[in-house]
Design a protein around this motif. Structure first.
Motif, PDB file in Angstrom:
ATOM      1  N   GLY A   1       0.815  -1.210   0.000  1.00 40.96           N
ATOM      2  CA  GLY A   1       0.000   0.000   0.000  1.00 40.96           C
ATOM      3  C   GLY A   1       0.846   1.256   0.000  1.00 40.96           C
ATOM      4  O   GLY A   1       0.532   2.236  -0.676  1.00 40.96           O
ATOM      5  N   TRP A   2       1.950   1.233   0.749  1.00 42.88           N
ATOM      6  CA  TRP A   2       2.859   2.370   0.791  1.00 42.88           C
ATOM      7  C   TRP A   2       3.487   2.602  -0.592  1.00 42.88           C
ATOM      8  O   TRP A   2       3.569   3.737  -1.057  1.00 42.88           O
ATOM      9  N   VAL A   3       3.902   1.517  -1.245  1.00 48.11           N
ATOM     10  CA  VAL A   3       4.532   1.619  -2.569  1.00 48.11           C
ATOM     11  C   VAL A   3       3.555   2.224  -3.576  1.00 48.11           C
ATOM     12  O   VAL A   3       3.920   3.100  -4.366  1.00 48.11           O
ATOM     13  N   VAL A   4       2.304   1.786  -3.536  1.00 43.39           N
ATOM     14  CA  VAL A   4       1.287   2.317  -4.447  1.00 43.39           C
ATOM     15  C   VAL A   4       1.018   3.787  -4.151  1.00 43.39           C
ATOM     16  O   VAL A   4       0.908   4.613  -5.059  1.00 43.39           O
TER      17      VAL A   4
ATOM     18  N   GLU B   1       6.908   4.626  -5.179  1.00 43.62           N
ATOM     19  CA  GLU B   1       8.338   4.383  -4.996  1.00 43.62           C
ATOM     20  C   GLU B   1       8.577   2.907  -4.720  1.00 43.62           C
ATOM     21  O   GLU B   1       7.957   2.341  -3.815  1.00 43.62           O
ATOM     22  N   PRO B   2       9.474   2.279  -5.489  1.00 41.40           N
ATOM     23  CA  PRO B   2       9.800   0.882  -5.200  1.00 41.40           C
ATOM     24  C   PRO B   2      10.531   0.772  -3.865  1.00 41.40           C
ATOM     25  O   PRO B   2      11.153   1.738  -3.409  1.00 41.40           O
ATOM     26  N   GLN B   3      10.432  -0.391  -3.247  1.00 39.10           N
ATOM     27  CA  GLN B   3      11.037  -0.589  -1.924  1.00 39.10           C
ATOM     28  C   GLN B   3      11.661  -1.968  -1.801  1.00 39.10           C
ATOM     29  O   GLN B   3      11.141  -2.941  -2.343  1.00 39.10           O
ATOM     30  N   ILE B   4      12.752  -2.027  -1.043  1.00 37.01           N
ATOM     31  CA  ILE B   4      13.339  -3.281  -0.577  1.00 37.01           C
ATOM     32  C   ILE B   4      13.228  -3.256   0.937  1.00 37.01           C
ATOM     33  O   ILE B   4      13.599  -2.275   1.571  1.00 37.01           O
TER      34      ILE B   4
ATOM     35  N   ALA C   1      10.641  -7.275  -1.997  1.00 36.42           N
ATOM     36  CA  ALA C   1      10.914  -6.138  -2.876  1.00 36.42           C
ATOM     37  C   ALA C   1       9.603  -5.859  -3.599  1.00 36.42           C
ATOM     38  O   ALA C   1       8.902  -6.788  -4.010  1.00 36.42           O
ATOM     39  N   ALA C   2       9.256  -4.588  -3.728  1.00 37.34           N
ATOM     40  CA  ALA C   2       7.977  -4.213  -4.330  1.00 37.34           C
ATOM     41  C   ALA C   2       8.166  -3.025  -5.262  1.00 37.34           C
ATOM     42  O   ALA C   2       8.937  -2.113  -4.960  1.00 37.34           O
TER      43      ALA C   2
ATOM     44  N   VAL D   1      11.561  -3.285 -11.106  1.00 35.15           N
ATOM     45  CA  VAL D   1      10.929  -2.081 -11.651  1.00 35.15           C
ATOM     46  C   VAL D   1      10.728  -2.225 -13.163  1.00 35.15           C
ATOM     47  O   VAL D   1       9.677  -1.854 -13.701  1.00 35.15           O
ATOM     48  N   THR D   2      11.706  -2.801 -13.840  1.00 37.12           N
ATOM     49  CA  THR D   2      11.595  -3.013 -15.289  1.00 37.12           C
ATOM     50  C   THR D   2      10.447  -3.965 -15.605  1.00 37.12           C
ATOM     51  O   THR D   2       9.643  -3.711 -16.497  1.00 37.12           O
TER      52      THR D   2
END
Length: 168
Positions: free
Chosen positions: A92-95, A99-102, A128-129, A160-161
């Motif tokens: 939810g945070w990434v959406v 921002e992508p996250q590890i 990883a998201a 991300v790609t």
């Protein structure tokens, strides 16, 4: 020393070439079929295998929730019916922030949503998201879970790609 360095460089080139081949194959899959679920499943499986993760998923935004559309790995069948309220968890945070996250130790991250693990018995250790974005608008998130040794920046770049292709 030169031979060792050349071997390391050769290995890096081989890994990059493998990733490019896989991206090309996914592009072919995208243009060969209009079956959304098939293309998404293929993309998720490819990134899971390439990163050596034990599980992977795509969650799609539906109203004010994130819904598991694709889930692979242990407990995948138990995960699919789950819905995560918008803004909850790392996904939810990434959406929300695009921002992508590890996160290599999810239990030390206050954003981690434990509900899915608690109800399915899956044990998330690391993830990883990357957001799925079309025209600067989020449509979902792609996640990979539990890579032995943890995720690195190169893994996130690759995710991300893949997420960019899956969003399309």
């Amino acid at each position: 020393a030169i031979a060792i360095e050349n071997a390391r460089l050769f290995k890096n080139v081989q890994r990059s070439l493998g990733r490019l081949r896989l991206l090309h194959k996914i592009s072919q899959e995208l243009t060969a079929t209009l079956e959304l679920e098939r293309v998404l499943a293929y993309s998720v499986q490819a990134v899971q295998e390439l990163l050596g993760a034990t599980a992977a998923s795509i969650l799609q935004i539906e109203g004010d929730e994130l819904v598991f559309k694709i889930a692979l790995g242990e407990k995948a069948d138990l995960v699919r019916p789950f819905r995560i309220p918008h803004g909850h968890g790392i996904a939810g945070w990434v959406v929300e922030h695009l921002e992508p996250q590890i996160v290599n130790d999810v239990h030390q991250d206050e954003r981690f949503f434990r509900g899915t693990d608690e109800q399915t018995g899956f044990i998330t250790q690391s993830l990883a998201a990357a957001p799925l974005v079309i025209n600067d608008k989020p449509v979902g998130v792609m996640e990979v879970f539990n890579k032995p040794g943890g995720f690195k920046q190169g893994d996130l770049d690759l995710l991300v790609t893949f997420a960019s292709s899956a969003a399309i």
